[in-house]
Design an enzyme around this catalytic site. Structure first.
Site, short mmCIF file in Angstrom:
data_model
loop_
_atom_site.label_atom_id
_atom_site.label_comp_id
_atom_site.label_asym_id
_atom_site.label_seq_id
_atom_site.Cartn_x
_atom_site.Cartn_y
_atom_site.Cartn_z
N LYS A 50 0.86 -1.19 0.00
CA LYS A 50 0.00 0.00 0.00
C LYS A 50 0.89 1.23 0.00
O LYS A 50 1.74 1.39 0.89
CB LYS A 50 -0.90 0.00 1.23
O1 G3P Z 1 -6.91 1.26 5.72
C1 G3P Z 1 -7.33 2.54 5.51
C2 G3P Z 1 -8.72 2.84 5.90
O2 G3P Z 1 -9.45 1.69 5.99
C3 G3P Z 1 -8.86 3.72 7.09
O3 G3P Z 1 -10.06 3.51 7.74
O4 G3P Z 1 -11.67 3.73 9.56
O5 G3P Z 1 -9.37 4.65 9.86
O6 G3P Z 1 -10.98 5.76 8.33
P1 G3P Z 1 -10.53 4.46 8.94
#
Ligand code: G3P
Length: 229
Positions: free
Chosen positions: A90
């Site tokens: 990533k």
């Molecule tokens: O992996 C990146 C993404 O899923 C972040 O999620 O919930 O931290 O906004 P969140």
């Protein structure tokens, strides 16, 4: 049946991965630095455990922590050597990230461009060779924009321009966001174990099962269907 949509777990919690991947049709695991910082002390051991649990048929996405393209590329090469062919690096969609995407693709490393908030970021990642772009649905919603709409625009743009890069929607807080993204062109979603369970749960399904059991027991007691066959 070929699976068109891929579902990933967005967690580094080994127990959650073991439980959910044993039941739900999970295609792999995605992590990011925040997720790893939250869930583990020994990052290497945790990633190795996750890799073993998901096995060779599922995919592991791990984010770089470096600042420069060359360092990101070096991290990607090292991780691919450890995690193998089903590893995706990533890479954040920054200038150094774009450069790193090109370096990784030239070295045949799978890439997910992450922290995507706009269709043009997604297009630049795709033009640089990314296999997936990961728009952050809930974070887009939280800046009074519309994450599902961003996915719809990316999907339309990729379709009009015949771009083969796939959309891996991330950052979800509810079922409606997940439904909206897959209904508007996302090829994959990455969600928490909790949200995965929410996709399945419905109180009327539970009630229907209670009613079936109750009707059956009134007539047949504790006998089971196969007792009659
Ligand atoms: O992996 C990146 C993404 O899923 C972040 O999620 O919930 O931290 O906004 P969140």
């Amino acid at each position: 049946m070929s699976k068109l949509i891929k579902i990933f777990l967005d967690t580094a919690n080994v127990e959650v991965i073991r439980e959910i991947a044993g039941i739900y049709p999970i295609d792999g695991v995605t992590t990011n630095p925040s997720v790893l910082a939250k869930e583990c002390d020994n990052v290497g051991d945790t990633l190795m455990s996750i890799s073993k649990i998901i096995g060779e048929d599922r995919f592991l996405h791990v984010q770089t922590t470096a600042a420069t393209a060359q360092e990101m590329f070096a991290q990607a090469k090292k991780m691919k050597a450890v995690f193998g062919a089903n590893f995706y690096v990533k890479i954040p969609i920054t200038e150094q990230g774009l450069k790193a995407i090109t370096l990784c693709k030239n070295a045949d490393i799978n890439v997910t461009a992450t922290a995507v908030f706009t269709p043009m970021q997604a297009l630049l990642a795709a033009q640089s060779g990314a296999d997936y772009v990961a728009p952050y649905i809930n974070r887009i919603d939280n800046i009074v924009s519309d994450g599902v709409d961003v996915v719809a625009h990316i999907s339309k743009l990729f379709s009009v321009q015949d771009v083969k890069t796939r959309i891996l929607a991330a950052s979800f807080k509810n079922v409606q966001q997940v439904y909206g993204t897959v209904a508007n062109g996302a090829h994959a979603v990455t969600i928490s174990g909790e949200l995965c369970k929410e996709l399945l749960f419905h109180p009327y399904t539970e009630k229907s099962l209670d009613d079936f059991r109750s009707d059956w027991e009134k007539k047949f007691g504790k006998r089971e269907i196969t007792d009659f066959i």
